[in-house]
Scaffold this motif. Structure first.
Motif, PDB file in Angstrom:
ATOM      1  N   SER A   1       0.831  -1.210   0.000  1.00 58.17           N
ATOM      2  CA  SER A   1       0.000   0.000   0.000  1.00 58.17           C
ATOM      3  C   SER A   1       0.863   1.257   0.000  1.00 58.17           C
ATOM      4  O   SER A   1       1.826   1.363   0.771  1.00 58.17           O
ATOM      5  N   ARG A   2       0.519   2.218  -0.855  1.00 64.64           N
ATOM      6  CA  ARG A   2       1.250   3.491  -0.870  1.00 64.64           C
ATOM      7  C   ARG A   2       0.878   4.367   0.317  1.00 64.64           C
ATOM      8  O   ARG A   2       1.451   5.443   0.504  1.00 64.64           O
TER       9      ARG A   2
ATOM     10  N   SER B   1       4.316   3.343   5.122  1.00 60.83           N
ATOM     11  CA  SER B   1       5.780   3.344   5.008  1.00 60.83           C
ATOM     12  C   SER B   1       6.274   2.305   6.002  1.00 60.83           C
ATOM     13  O   SER B   1       6.508   2.603   7.183  1.00 60.83           O
TER      14      SER B   1
ATOM     15  N   ASP C   1       7.739   8.040   3.519  1.00 60.25           N
ATOM     16  CA  ASP C   1       8.673   7.260   2.702  1.00 60.25           C
ATOM     17  C   ASP C   1      10.112   7.738   2.845  1.00 60.25           C
ATOM     18  O   ASP C   1      11.053   6.937   2.728  1.00 60.25           O
TER      19      ASP C   1
END
Length: 289
Positions: A50-51, A54, A66
């Motif tokens: 998943s974006r 992080s 990130d």
């Protein structure tokens, strides 16, 4: 009242149920996304893919963003940022740097360079090469790490032999009869094509600096301006790279030689070019005015 099917329990509110799912070891629940997964492995893969997360799978640790995760990879793991790959140890990572064509890496110095030509220039420097190229000027005992450095010394006019750029150009004109590295249309000699020497007088002062009448650059002293005019800046580009796909032009032999040594265009692979450059340098042996 709300009900948890997995645990067969009732909770007084939805908030209490969500808190239960987030804290219970019986639920693979992502509180940020409000999603529950059938297994812990499924939840972990969600965090990895998943974006919105992080997450370092190796450490089972979450980070704020990130950039923070990237810093963690660099500091805690053997991680190649450019290739997005992990390695088992420092040796594996450095071997990857050394062998990969996308990295311009000096293993002995543990340094990265922006391009292959920058790396080659570093490898040709005194850090890695001995000063074993003797000056070709008579009476000069200086040595250099490369032929281009030696030629630059001669062209500068500082060699005790008295050689300078004009003398070098004349010698190359004599030695490069097949015009491998020179442009014959720009190497003309004789009364109708004399050597051009620029110089300035006090009239070059423009009220705040000494101005070059060719490029309008400004200099703090008349001496500095005349050094600029004596340089190769405003001279004909009489030297040319023999590589047909390159054909870059240069005003000085040292600049062409540096271009060849950098291996930027691959012209160094041709024997005719190497033989021509070697012949030119040999032909300058112990010369003086």
């Amino acid at each position: 009242m709300t009900y948890c099917d997995n645990c067969d329990r009732y909770f007084p509110s939805w908030g209490a149920l969500y808190q239960h799912k987030a804290n219970s070891s019986y639920h693979a629940y992502c509180q940020d996304c409000d999603r529950e997964f059938p297994t812990w492995k499924g939840l972990q893969q969600h965090w990895v893919q998943s974006r919105h997360h992080s997450y370092c799978e190796r450490c089972n640790e979450h980070f704020d963003d990130d950039d923070e995760l990237e810093d963690h990879y660099v500091n805690a793991h053997f991680w190649c940022e450019k290739c997005r790959k992990f390695f088992t140890n420092d040796y594996g990572l450095k071997e990857h740097y050394r062998q990969s064509p996308v990295h311009h890496y000096c293993a002995s110095c543990d340094r990265h360079f922006l391009s292959s030509s920058n790396l080659q220039s570093h490898l040709n420097s005194s850090i890695h090469r001995p000063r074993d190229i003797p000056c070709r000027g008579k009476g000069c005992n200086l040595t250099f790490v490369s032929v281009s450095a030696m030629l630059l010394h001669l062209e500068s006019g500082t060699c005790i032999s008295g050689m300078n750029r004009r003398f070098i150009n004349d010698k190359v004109r004599e030695l490069d009869r097949n015009n491998i590295i020179t442009d014959p249309s720009r190497m003309l000699t004789g009364p109708s094509h004399p050597h051009i020497e620029y110089y300035a007088t006090g009239a070059a002062w423009n009220g705040r600096a000494y101005e070059c009448y060719l490029c309008h650059g400004e200099h703090t002293s008349l001496k500095a301006l005349n050094q600029h005019l004596a340089s190769s800046r405003h001279q004909e580009k009489i030297y040319v790279c023999p590589m047909q796909t390159c054909r870059v032009r240069f005003t000085a032999l040292s600049a062409l030689c540096q271009h060849i040594e950098s291996q930027r265009c691959g012209v160094h692979k041709f024997a005719a070019v190497r033989d021509t450059m070697d012949g030119v340098v040999r032909g300058m042996a112990r010369l003086t005015f």
